[in-house]
Design a protein around this motif. Structure first.
Motif, PDB file in Angstrom:
ATOM      1  N   TYR B  88       0.844  -1.195   0.000  1.00 33.38           N
ATOM      2  CA  TYR B  88       0.000   0.000   0.000  1.00 33.38           C
ATOM      3  C   TYR B  88       0.880   1.247   0.000  1.00 33.38           C
ATOM      4  O   TYR B  88       0.686   2.169  -0.798  1.00 33.38           O
ATOM      5  N   GLY B 104      -5.998   5.972   4.588  1.00 33.12           N
ATOM      6  CA  GLY B 104      -6.086   4.922   3.571  1.00 33.12           C
ATOM      7  C   GLY B 104      -5.692   3.567   4.126  1.00 33.12           C
ATOM      8  O   GLY B 104      -6.280   2.541   3.762  1.00 33.12           O
ATOM      9  N   GLY B 130      -7.345   0.294  -0.275  1.00 31.46           N
ATOM     10  CA  GLY B 130      -6.923   1.511   0.423  1.00 31.46           C
ATOM     11  C   GLY B 130      -6.543   2.602  -0.541  1.00 31.46           C
ATOM     12  O   GLY B 130      -6.944   3.755  -0.405  1.00 31.46           O
ATOM     13  N   ARG B 131      -5.798   2.218  -1.578  1.00 28.93           N
ATOM     14  CA  ARG B 131      -5.358   3.218  -2.538  1.00 28.93           C
ATOM     15  C   ARG B 131      -6.549   3.770  -3.327  1.00 28.93           C
ATOM     16  O   ARG B 131      -6.641   4.973  -3.577  1.00 28.93           O
ATOM     17  N   PHE B 133      -9.563   4.049  -2.363  1.00 28.06           N
ATOM     18  CA  PHE B 133     -10.314   4.971  -1.498  1.00 28.06           C
ATOM     19  C   PHE B 133      -9.645   6.345  -1.515  1.00 28.06           C
ATOM     20  O   PHE B 133     -10.305   7.366  -1.686  1.00 28.06           O
ATOM     21  N   LEU B 134      -8.319   6.351  -1.345  1.00 32.79           N
ATOM     22  CA  LEU B 134      -7.618   7.638  -1.340  1.00 32.79           C
ATOM     23  C   LEU B 134      -7.761   8.345  -2.682  1.00 32.79           C
ATOM     24  O   LEU B 134      -7.953   9.559  -2.741  1.00 32.79           O
TER      25      LEU B 134
END
Lengths: 229, 354, 233
Positions: B88, B104, B130-131, B133-134
């Protein structure tokens, strides 16, 4: 085998007080957080508090009037055509609301877009007409509509408020933070609607679970108090 | 009933336990990532070191706290959270504010992994969740790239890294001339300005921290393949598809579409194909399925890069591939011995339902 | 629970319900439509007027013109067929009926969906004096900056669209450049993080000005005359 004991089922009293008729829609049977109805506007137009409020009020308005008319006509609508009639009534009030919003503010009408017309297919409204207004008196139907409408508006505001605060740093267009606040753009986008709804449902179910766990203890306490007297 | 269980243990094949555990594999993935990580720190300085540590720590801490909060045994010991955290971190642009890195990372573990039931159940690669979402939440910060190999990178942190939580990052002090760099992909897409293959392959370009040096990523991948800890068919299928398609379109219109080498070594393709698409949980299980999966991802990357609004599409391509992989599995079930092939899907679905 | 009666309802009860409810509903819709019509039209024209006066600073009256036959402008009134929105432009006039400029609507593809803009052209100085986004669905917080970003909108307060000597084409086509790199009067400073949307606006303007500006310039007399006639009456 033991001799069969007659099982007594205490029938819950269905008749409710007027206050309860109103309050059930607001909390215990909240259309969004408990019944999970009308997800289309809940997810689509709650990207700002003002949109959420307008949508909530428009839906509540349609709900109130359609419940009123359906309840008035409930003795004259034969069951074979009841759905068609209900939809006709609902569609009429949606059209009325559409014109009214255009007359009040074009800006709001533009930002709500097609979703005003889509109130027609909001299952909450047809659901209340079918399940409540067609079987209850005018007064109770109005109370039910008011409660459900208020509950729907409340839920939409919960969604819109969170999304606008995180996604834009404002609430009802008023800036809440310093100038260099970093907005979470995702909250305004459709995916943010799902995140927010998920978070709210999590919270509400948590609260409900807590209450249910407390319930037996509460009843035991009440019985004790009763026997003491 | 209890007595019966004691005398005879019944289990399905395989019956011989191998010495390979989740922990073992995950630790090896971390080793394989180290060259790329080291290069990231070399190219982007102490800012990268700080960001990568924060990303990894966030993921490990989130996993630990969630397990504790849910009343489970903590699964931090299997190293999978470390892999997720490191991967990530490597996909993030250097100079991303640390509070976004933390946000994130929490989403990656909580939404991408824990919500599905933890390791082995995640439908998507958690690091990419996570990425993604960011990318959706902070598109500007996620596409602002501080240049690689800045002269003072070992002395000063990028000003944006230490932005206060919930504040807009300030990039003005990041680069000496106040201008942030663009990635080779953005240069190609918006300015039709190609970057040399040598610079691309060895990472002398802007981009996410871990994606720039394709050669070192490949090295880590080869090591994992050699140790039989990674399915080589996935990256091979992705590379093959990308090379063929980009060569084809480059031949048709060289001015508009970049050639195969550029496509291969630019952006996150190398990192994504080697370390992300090969996620053991989120990729298909059959040999044929794995090849289809790779081809789908490769084709999606080309489609998004060439005709999409964004310069880069590896992340979305892999996430879409992840979403398809259960279906690919269902379609490519091998024929069960003793059954006619027509029955296979029926049988499979029966098993699947149980 | 009287509505759940036997299935053998006489047909006329069904008709009574459907026709009766239909009539009530139709009556309601028509009356609300008539009641709100004037308010809605007023809102519409106010929104349009407000947009026109924003892109044409100094103007306080306006006239709509329709392009007929691809070559001639006539004053559009209620009878003119304005179904082709792109063929209608608005001229803005100052307090004494003098022509300030023309407001032209244009549209094109943005990052998400079609962007509709309105821009004001000042023939005297051959510049664009203002631009307003009428409709866009660009990413909130990024592409949507084309509507709000002050420094971006400032690009359009003095944007050069001067014509070549013979007046048939624009000398320098409008282009978007990277943020802060504007050097020529016909360049538009882009927005950081909204490259595609700002380039889209520039592209829409480029295409629209190429078609309209030479045309408007050739028929300036029509606009002047209409303004004088309008202020006299």
């Amino acid at each position: 085998m033991q001799p069969e004991k007659p099982i007594v089922i205490r029938k819950e009293v269905v008749r409710r007080g007027s206050a309860d008729e109103f309050l059930k829609g607001l909390w215990r049977e909240n259309p969004v957080f408990v019944q999970v109805l009308g997800m289309c506007p809940v997810l689509a137009v709650t990207n700002s508090a003002i949109n959420a409020l307008t949508m909530g009020l428009a839906t509540a308005f349609v709900l109130l009037l359609s419940n009123l008319l359906v309840s008035c006509l409930r003795h004259y609508i034969p069951p074979q055509v009841r759905i068609a009639t209900f939809i006709l009534i609902i569609a009429t009030f949606v059209t009325v609301v559409d014109y009214l919003i255009q007359a009040i503010s074009l800006e709001i009408h533009k930002s709500l877009g097609a979703f005003i017309s889509l109130i027609v297919v909001n299952c909450l409204i047809l659901g209340r007409a079918e399940a409540f207004a067609s079987r209850n008196s005018i007064g109770r139907s109005l109370l039910d509509a008011l409660g459900m409408g208020a509950g729907f508006t409340f839920a939409l505001l919960c969604m819109g408020g969170v999304r606008e605060i995180l996604g834009g740093g404002t609430l009802f267009g008023v800036a809440l933070f310093a100038d260099n606040y970093q907005p979470w753009v995702v909250m305004i986008l459709p995916s943010g609607g799902f995140f927010t709804l998920g978070a709210w449902l999590l919270l509400f179910n948590r609260i409900k679970q807590r209450q249910q766990r407390k319930q037996p203890r509460l009843q035991a306490r009440l019985q004790e108090m009763g026997s003491e007297q | 009933m209890n007595d019966l269980r004691k005398t005879l243990e019944i289990s399905t094949s395989p019956h011989i336990a191998s010495g390979r555990s989740v922990e073992d594999i995950m630790r090896n993935v971390v080793w394989a990532l180290l060259p790329a990580t080291a290069f990231a720190i070399y190219a982007f300085g102490i800012g990268a070191l700080l960001t990568l540590s924060v990303a990894t720590l966030t993921c490990v801490a989130t996993e630990h706290l969630l397990c504790r909060g849910g009343g489970r045994r903590s699964t931090v010991g299997d190293w999978s959270a470390v892999v997720t955290g490191l991967l990530y971190g490597l996909t993030l642009p250097p100079g991303l504010p640390l509070w976004m890195v933390v946000g994130g990372g929490v989403v990656a573990l909580a939404l991408g992994k824990y919500l599905f039931g933890g390791l082995g159940y995640n439908a998507f690669n958690p690091a990419l969740v996570g990425r993604a979402f960011l990318q959706a939440a902070f598109p500007a910060a996620m596409t602002t790239w501080t240049p690689a190999l800045a002269p003072e990178r070992f002395q000063v942190l990028p000003s944006s890294t230490l932005t206060l939580p919930f504040m807009t990052p300030d990039y003005s002090l990041t680069a000496a001339d106040g201008v942030t760099g663009a990635t080779p992909l953005a240069l190609m897409k918006f300015d039709q300005q190609p970057t040399g293959t040598y610079d691309l392959a060895f990472g002398f370009t802007g981009g996410s921290m871990g994606e720039t040096c394709g050669v070192l990523i490949l090295l880590g991948g080869i090591w994992l393949v050699a140790r039989k800890m990674m399915n080589w068919r996935i990256p091979a299928a992705i590379f093959g598809t990308v090379i063929i398609l980009s060569a084809l379109f480059n031949g048709l219109d060289p001015a508009r579409y970049p050639g195969p080498w550029f496509t291969l070594f630019s952006g996150g393709l190398m990192l994504g194909a080697v370390f992300m698409a090969t996620d053991m949980v989120a990729s298909p299980m059959t040999s044929l399925g794995v090849v289809i999966y790779g081809i789908v991802i490769g084709a999606l990357i080309i489609v998004i890069r060439f005709w999409g609004g964004m310069p880069e599409g590896v992340m979305y391509a892999i996430l879409l591939g992840n979403a398809l992989s259960p279906h690919i599995d269902a379609l490519t079930q091998p024929r069960v011995f003793g059954y006619k092939s027509g029955l296979k899907s029926e049988r499979y679905h029966e098993d699947y339902r149980q | 629970m009287k509505i759940i009666a036997s299935d053998k309802q006489p047909a006329w009860i069904v008709y009574r319900a459907l026709v009766g409810v239909g009539l009530v509903c139709a009556l309601m819709i028509v009356s609300v439509f008539l009641l709100t019509l004037s308010a809605i039209e007023k809102n519409r024209s106010e929104a349009l007027a407000q947009a026109i006066f924003t892109v044409l600073p100094g103007a306080n009256t306006k006239l709509a013109f329709a392009l007929t036959g691809g070559e001639h402008f006539v004053v559009a009134d209620a009878n003119t067929d304005a179904s082709d929105a792109e063929a209608v432009i608005h001229a803005g006039y100052g307090a004494h009926g003098q022509l300030i400029g023309v407001a032209i609507e244009a549209q094109g593809m943005g990052y998400q969906d079609t962007i509709r803009i309105l821009y004001g052209y000042i023939p005297d100085r051959q510049v664009i004096a203002g631009m307003q986004v009428l409709e866009s669905k660009e990413t909130p917080g990024l592409g949507s900056k084309i509507e709000t970003d002050k420094s971006f909108l400032k690009n359009f307060s003095q944007l050069d669209v001067s014509l070549t000597a013979e007046g048939s084409a624009i000398k320098n086509a409008i282009v978007a450049v990277k943020p802060g790199q504007k050097t020529e009067p016909w360049e538009i400073d882009g927005i950081t993080g909204a490259t595609i949307s700002s380039k889209a606006v520039a592209g829409i303007l480029r295409a629209s000005t190429r078609r309209w500006i030479p045309l408007v310039q050739r028929h300036l007399q029509v606009f002047h005359a209409a303004g004088e006639a309008h202020s006299d009456s």
